[in-house]
Design an enzyme around this catalytic site. Structure first.
Site, PDB file in Angstrom:
ATOM      1  CD  GLU A  70       0.175   0.542  -1.511  1.00 22.91           C
ATOM      2  OE1 GLU A  70       0.532   1.470  -1.506  1.00 22.91           O
ATOM      3  OE2 GLU A  70      -0.602   0.247  -2.634  1.00 22.91           O
TER       4      GLU A  70
ATOM      5  CG  HIS B  42       4.146   5.302  -3.475  1.00 17.99           C
ATOM      6  ND1 HIS B  42       3.210   5.396  -2.655  1.00 17.99           N
ATOM      7  CD2 HIS B  42       3.807   4.049  -4.470  1.00 17.99           C
ATOM      8  CE1 HIS B  42       2.228   4.370  -2.977  1.00 17.99           C
ATOM      9  NE2 HIS B  42       2.825   3.901  -3.917  1.00 17.99           N
TER      10      HIS B  42
ATOM     11  CG  HIS C 174       3.854  -0.608  -2.811  1.00 17.41           C
ATOM     12  ND1 HIS C 174       3.191  -1.484  -3.571  1.00 17.41           N
ATOM     13  CD2 HIS C 174       3.349   0.555  -3.188  1.00 17.41           C
ATOM     14  CE1 HIS C 174       2.417  -0.750  -4.354  1.00 17.41           C
ATOM     15  NE2 HIS C 174       2.394   0.424  -4.053  1.00 17.41           N
TER      16      HIS C 174
END
Length: 372
Positions: free
Chosen positions: A337, A129, A200
């Site tokens: 996601e 991420h 998220h």
């Protein structure tokens, strides 16, 4: 190092337990980080009340009714800023993640013969991420805030955490009378660079922490998925879901096959994979839904992206408690996601996530909420 000034520092978990449709106390999110103001913004339309903070562009609550009209928060998070800045465990609750969401294998990639190294914040080997800072540990500028929308901006500077190019990102959160939460992304760069941004939120549709996501019905519009190695990096294979626990095309309970003897399920302790969406157009399509029979709540996912990362909360432990004392542990919530494929910068057979100077990165994700 973040320099923090907080108007309220009481650390309490908000989890998916509050029954206040007015939302969380905005004063608990008032603060200043690195000289930039942080606040909580409340959006309302239809039956939705959504709250977000400009620290990490985080969605901290979504209040929506069940079939009986009980209006509770259905996303996991905290009720104050300090708990997001100094998370007790899970870092990514409700955050915007990037500039490259998901994972980059061995924390490196090549562009035009040049190797770029990114942070090793995942098993001390890979990048997860974006890195240690990413887009979730920075304060976004608020360009506009109305009763039903919030426009945020962040300039990810050239070289930050190893990524080339000054990446200018504008993101809009909005809610509407159809009970939809829409996320629109736009980004431009002055150097070729990988871009794969997502959001998220962790959904717990019962809103009380009871049961697990294994009870939910799920449908995913995908005939293929990406197998991963034991460190969750795609192997490069694009595998058929036919005859596997990854086939959600007909709709089934998440828990129906999640505990089967399967190498891929073992690698992720359940589901934490990218589904390769069977796209029919280049535009926004419905690609997934999750339904909880007990509460009647349903969330449908619409996107123009080619991938959906479905994570069933397999790595949560009983480390965090909601305000009612219930655990937010193993498989108690899930993430959906919408994004490009993970580690695409290292796989020539994956759809490219490279953004060229002069081009505009765009993405739309819509979560539609209802009760049946």
């Amino acid at each position: 190092m973040k320099k923090m000034i907080f108007a309220a520092a009481l650390v309490l978990m908000a989890a998916c337990t509050s029954q206040n449709p007015q939302g969380m106390d905005a004063a608990r999110f008032d603060g200043e980080i690195d000289g930039k103001k942080v606040a909580l913004y409340t959006l309302k339309a239809g039956d939705i009340t959504l709250q977000a903070t400009n620290f990490g562009a985080r969605v901290v609550s979504i209040y929506t009714p069940d079939r009986e009209g009980n209006n509770v928060n259905i996303v996991v998070g905290h009720d104050n800023l300090d708990a997001y800045v100094n998370p007790p465990a899970e870092r990514f609750f409700g955050a915007c993640v990037g500039p490259v969401a998901n994972r980059i294998g061995k924390a490196s990639f090549q562009l035009d013969g040049v190797t770029y190294n990114t942070p090793t914040n995942d098993n001390e080997v890979n990048t997860l991420h974006g890195g240690f800072l990413g887009l979730d540990n920075v304060v976004w500028d608020v360009l506009k805030a109305t009763e039903d929308s919030l426009v945020l901006f962040y300039l990810h500077p050239d070289g930050q955490e190893g990524y080339p190019g000054n990446l200018a990102i504008t993101m809009t959160y909005s809610v509407d009378d159809e009970n939809q939460f829409c996320i629109d992304y736009k980004a431009q760069t002055d150097k070729v660079t990988p871009v794969n941004i997502t959001n998220h939120p962790f959904f717990c549709l019962r809103g009380e922490g009871n049961g697990t996501v294994e009870d939910y019905q799920m449908w995913i519009k995908a005939s293929h998925y990406l197998p991963i190695d034991p460190l969750s990096i795609p192997t490069g294979e694009i595998a058929s879901v036919e005859g596997t626990p990854f086939d959600f095309r007909g709709g089934q309970k998440i828990g129906e096959r999640i505990n089967e003897e399967n190498e891929q399920l073992k690698n992720a302790r359940g589901y934490d994979h990218n589904w390769c969406i069977d796209k029919e157009t280049d535009g926004v399509e419905r690609i997934c839904y999750v339904y909880d029979e007990l509460s009647g709540r349903k969330v449908e996912v619409f996107t123009d992206q080619v991938g959906l990362q479905f994570y069933s909360g397999n790595f949560f432990a009983d480390l965090e408690k909601g305000s009612n004392g219930r655990s937010l542990g193993f498989r108690s919530s899930l993430a959906l996601e919408t994004q490009g494929w993970p580690d695409a910068v290292n796989h020539d057979n994956f759809p490219s996530i490279l953004l060229q100077p002069g081009d505009v990165y765009t993405q739309t994700c819509i979560y539609r909420f209802s009760a049946e």
